[in-house]
Write an enzyme that holds these catalytic residues in place. Structure first.
Site, short mmCIF file in Angstrom:
data_model
loop_
_atom_site.label_atom_id
_atom_site.label_comp_id
_atom_site.label_asym_id
_atom_site.label_seq_id
_atom_site.Cartn_x
_atom_site.Cartn_y
_atom_site.Cartn_z
N CYS A 1 46.09 36.34 38.63
CA CYS A 1 45.33 35.18 38.15
C CYS A 1 46.07 33.86 38.39
CB CYS A 1 45.02 35.33 36.67
SG CYS A 1 46.44 35.72 35.63
N HIS B 1 44.50 29.63 31.52
CA HIS B 1 45.86 29.31 31.95
C HIS B 1 45.93 27.87 32.43
CE1 HIS B 1 46.69 33.44 31.51
NE2 HIS B 1 46.79 33.82 32.77
#
Length: 376
Positions: free
Chosen positions: A171, A285
């Site tokens: 990711c 994130h």
């Protein structure tokens, strides 16, 4: 540090450079010793299986398939034996979860896997032998030379040489390469990236998210903290490591960002210096990214390029405190970019701030976008 192709590299970076120098060819479509490219025709309305359908990412995969109106003729939900018989929501109804066995992939055209690296390795051969394409979200195959590592906005051309398995990158890597690919094209390539990540609890799964919730309650109530999902307290704290240690006191999450960036860009000369940190955010994130390009590019030009880039949303108005924040981007699909400015410590340098929902674009959405690229 050791010498490699005229440069001195720390041991983990040396390992990455040696591995990737063996992987990359000047032409991705001609790969010596590679398995034969996949030649089974994909139907316009494929049968799709979601392996790991009861997990956080598996459920999000089903949601993305529904939201994007993916033209599947049938969708199967697969999981472990203990989840068999339970249900997961899909298109206003409930799919009954089936136990995943080697026979589960007969008649399936695309299998979206998010069940862990061990399960992906266990079922790989059964999936391919059934004539099904595996799109795998784990780390199991990312560095195998016959497995393309794909972010569709960046290197969809690598899908042409897959031999039945396609890997979803980590990711944090996805978040970084989507904006940087467009900037690299505009500035003659990338010389060096220094990145610090601010990774949400959800990156470690539902148990980790629940631990953040519970620890926050315990902390505010003055109770002892229960620490199980993480190595240390996560509530009101940051943990400066993700995954297991590798060489030179780096951690595996950082190593992934090094080798995956090189493979996706097809350029093992790019230097990457990552520091990965877990922060007390539930989902999404963030990354602080400093990039040294091969050629000049101004912040104004960079913003112009980013604003026109697929999969990127520019939110950058420092005077009015406009910039992306992870607490506000849950459920979104783009990589959000702000704080674009000059990095005066290097020639041709920019500093930027990225935010992305890692369950969506960092996992489920990227996998479904790959599946979309496989359609006729």
């Amino acid at each position: 540090p050791r010498r490699f192709r005229g440069a001195y590299l720390p041991a983990p970076m040396l390992l990455a450079a040696v591995v990737l120098s063996c992987i990359h060819k000047s032409d991705h479509n001609v790969r010596e010793g590679a398995a034969m490219p996949w030649n089974k025709e994909m139907p316009a309305n494929p049968v799709v299986a979601v392996a790991g359908a009861t997990g956080v990412v598996g459920r999000e995969m089903l949601k993305v398939l529904e939201q994007r109106d993916f033209p599947a003729s049938k969708v199967k939900a697969l999981a472990s034996a203990r989840s068999a018989g339970t249900t997961v929501p899909f298109k206003g109804t409930e799919l009954i979860v089936e136990e995943m066995t080697p026979e589960s992939f007969e008649g399936v055209d695309i299998a979206l896997f998010s069940a862990g690296a061990g399960v992906s390795r266990q079922f790989r051969q059964a999936v391919v032998d059934a004539g099904c394409v595996m799109i795998d979200n784990s780390s199991a195959f990312r560095q195998e030379k016959d497995v393309p590592l794909v972010v569709p906005e960046v290197n969809a051309h690598d899908l042409a040489w897959h031999s039945g398995v396609i890997a979803n990158p980590n990711c944090s890597t996805i978040e970084m390469v989507v904006p940087l690919k467009a900037l690299a094209d505009a500035a003659g390539g990338i010389k060096r990236i220094v990145v610090s990540t601010y990774q949400a609890a959800s990156g470690a799964g539902m148990k980790a998210m629940n631990e953040l919730y519970n620890q926050t309650k315990q902390f505010l109530a003055g109770e002892p903290l229960t620490i199980e999902a993480f190595s240390d307290q996560i509530a009101f704290n940051v943990i400066p490591h993700i995954d297991v240690p590798v060489e030179d006191d780096y951690y595996k999450e950082e190593w992934k960002m090094v080798v995956e960036t090189k493979k996706i860009f097809g350029d093992d000369s790019i230097e990457v210096a990552p520091t990965c940190v877990r922060v007390p955010v539930l989902r999404c994130h963030a990354e602080s990214v400093n990039v040294e390009f091969n050629g000049p590019i101004s912040p104004e030009k960079a913003k112009e390029v980013l604003a026109a880039t697929e999969g990127v949303t520019l939110e950058d108005d420092c005077a009015n405190f406009v910039y992306p924040m992870p607490g506000l981007k849950q459920g979104t699909d783009d990589v959000y970019v702000g704080r674009v400015r000059i990095d005066r410590t290097v020639e041709n340098g920019l500093a930027m701030w990225f935010v992305m929902d890692q369950i969506r674009k960092g996992a489920a959405l990227n996998a479904v976008q790959i599946a979309e690229r496989l359609l006729p």
